[in-house]
Design an enzyme around this catalytic site. Sequence first.
Site, mmCIF file in Angstrom:
data_model
loop_
_atom_site.group_PDB
_atom_site.id
_atom_site.type_symbol
_atom_site.label_atom_id
_atom_site.label_comp_id
_atom_site.label_asym_id
_atom_site.label_seq_id
_atom_site.Cartn_x
_atom_site.Cartn_y
_atom_site.Cartn_z
ATOM 1 N N GLU A 80 1.472 -15.715 -25.607
ATOM 2 C CA GLU A 80 2.261 -15.886 -24.384
ATOM 3 C C GLU A 80 2.664 -17.339 -24.179
ATOM 4 O OE1 GLU A 80 -0.059 -14.434 -21.066
ATOM 5 O OE2 GLU A 80 -1.918 -15.197 -21.892
ATOM 6 N N ARG A 94 -6.842 -5.949 -17.603
ATOM 7 C CA ARG A 94 -6.853 -7.262 -16.936
ATOM 8 C C ARG A 94 -8.172 -7.402 -16.175
ATOM 9 N NH1 ARG A 94 -0.983 -6.147 -16.044
ATOM 10 N NH2 ARG A 94 0.182 -7.994 -16.688
ATOM 11 N N ASN A 126 5.565 -11.698 -20.043
ATOM 12 C CA ASN A 126 5.676 -12.218 -18.671
ATOM 13 C C ASN A 126 5.520 -13.736 -18.675
ATOM 14 O OD1 ASN A 126 5.561 -9.500 -18.265
ATOM 15 N ND2 ASN A 126 3.554 -9.477 -17.314
ATOM 16 N N CYS A 156 2.080 -6.462 -24.309
ATOM 17 C CA CYS A 156 1.560 -5.928 -23.047
ATOM 18 C C CYS A 156 2.296 -6.516 -21.855
ATOM 19 C CB CYS A 156 0.058 -6.152 -22.946
ATOM 20 S SG CYS A 156 -0.401 -7.876 -23.070
ATOM 21 N N HIS A 184 0.824 -1.210 0.000
ATOM 22 C CA HIS A 184 0.000 0.000 0.000
ATOM 23 C C HIS A 184 0.861 1.264 0.000
ATOM 24 C CE1 HIS A 184 -3.303 2.678 0.719
ATOM 25 N NE2 HIS A 184 -2.548 3.260 1.634
HETATM 26 C C1 PEP Z 1 1.906 -11.520 -19.771
HETATM 27 O O1 PEP Z 1 1.872 -12.725 -19.521
HETATM 28 O O2 PEP Z 1 2.895 -10.952 -20.281
HETATM 29 C C2 PEP Z 1 0.762 -10.656 -19.436
HETATM 30 C C3 PEP Z 1 0.721 -9.393 -19.809
HETATM 31 O O3 PEP Z 1 -0.242 -11.212 -18.721
HETATM 32 P P1 PEP Z 1 -0.226 -11.435 -17.131
HETATM 33 O O4 PEP Z 1 0.995 -10.737 -16.594
HETATM 34 O O5 PEP Z 1 -1.503 -10.850 -16.651
HETATM 35 O O6 PEP Z 1 -0.170 -12.920 -17.044
HETATM 36 MG MG MG Z 2 -0.001 -13.712 -19.070
#
Ligand code: PEP
Ligand code: MG
Length: 577
Positions: A431, A296, A454, A503, A189
């Site tokens: 992904e 998201r 990610n 993203c 926070h």
């Molecule tokens: C990703 O996997 O890069 C992504 C943007 O989705 P998340 O981080 O929500 O899994």
């Molecule tokens: Mg993802």
Amino acid sequence: MIIKEGIIASPGIAVAKAIVYEKIIVDIRKGHAPDAQLEIEKLQSALKASAIQLMSIKDKAVAELGQEEGAIFEAHAMVLEDPEFTEGIETEITENGYFAEYATELITNRFYDIFDAMDDPYFRARAADIKDVGTRVINNILGVSQADLSKLKDDAIIIADDLTPSDTAQMDKDKVAGFATNIGSRTSHTAIMARSLEIPAVLGLCDITKTVKNGDLVVVDGIDGSVAINPDEKELKSYLEKQQKYNDYLEELSALKDQEAVTLDGHKVELVGNIGEPGDVTGVIKNGGQGVGLYRTEFLYMNSETMPGEEKQFAAYRSVLEAFPNGPVIIRTLDIGGDKKLPYLPLEEELNPFLGLRAVRLCFREVEMFKVQLRAILRASVYGNAHIMFPMISSVTEVRQAKNILKECMDELSQANIAYDKDVKVGVMIEIPSAAMTADIIAKEVDFFSIGTNDLCQYTLAVDRMNQDVSYLYDPFNPAILRLIKQVTAATNGQPQFFAGMCGEMAGDPLAAMLLLGLGLYEFSMSALSIPRIKKLIRSIRFEDAKKMADTALNLESGEAVQEYIKDTLEKLKITI
Ligand code: PEP
Ligand code: MG
């Protein structure tokens, strides 16, 4: 004295006198109370007093910081109304005969442990809210009032163990120049608060509350992650220069707000924001984002105690779309599973949750749930430039399956004469390596790709994205990842209106920007605060140079070599990031 290696929670340099904010340690009597009825009465009046305090803090938070911050205190008030919480405390008093403050501490800790053990960082951070409420009730039972930060005479740096939402809400925001705390993380926070107040914060400094004394002159260096205590004249001068330089840089960035993200040789790209809830659009707009590259939506589900219905979802999606009358808004369908769970949708324990029933896979099993979301997005699509994006796609078969369900929803709406955008754009997250490698096949079914680095890193490099022990292997610059990115952007070539975006966190990394541009990325989606910096960078690059950089990087042998090469090239071209 300079204390290094803190966690940078919010950037900038703050210089001011310190206020060491230490909580009064209350004396919790652990024994048995002589009169249970008296303890119940103390508890009841403390619960009432806490509710009244929370309402007034909420009003202050809404007035000063907006609805979103106010919502934290509504959530606190809900804890007070939760029978599991209040009746749990009463039971400890009536059945075990404990003092009211001890009973409250026991139940608070029980709730805290449940949240704290959750994998998802969002829920883990909510454990702090429970503690905050519990502490408030205990203070009220014992008639203790904690230090008051609501009226500060001069600018001050707050030094604390940690700061709770109640601490920050009552603070005199005009006078608080920075935070430095013993504990905390980038998602705590205190960190979120510092970023929204745009003040520097360095957290996780272990025992800063013991090292700093009230009135010490303190510098919070949110660029290097350090804190200087009583710097000498020379040190102070150099901090003030650094502060000036940073402020000039911010001014330069804000001047770019309405400028395009275009390279020196005229190649345009799109910079958009990642959001978790509708309120986040404010930050995207403020930082010059052209739209939303990743909404998201799972947070809408995770922040709800029951499955959010079509109307609730429709209202959320509509409000985001209306915030961007021109820009695209990419709404990602539910990505639950893996580390994200819903309390009202029990799922079986899995041995490998990240390889299990996650995202579209779960939606294909819970088709009705999926259709509620798709109908809500479709209905909202008439209010802006909506894009629907499916996460965790591994093959074209899944794309077709998702599109068939979408088509069913469209037909149902048409039959009911409900308006929706018939040309709504449909895309997928790339992904999973199999999707990247078959991007040319998937391309025939969709309007856009958004690369989720990610997860792409985790699945390609076989590195759990949450596991600290193997984090040294988690490297988006690994040539394996770069080659997959190239395959994805190449699959969009020559097709009008088709774009490849990103993203994942890599899209907001200044060191990656030129490389990604050269790899053919069109849309960069990132957290709002990263947008100005990436824009400045793109405006100082030549696309021709970026393409050359990408060609070379694709043939280097390791992530380290790629990063070294990028740094060298940027230095040669005199591009600062
Ligand atoms: C990703 O996997 O890069 C992504 C943007 O989705 P998340 O981080 O929500 O899994
Ligand atoms: Mg993802």
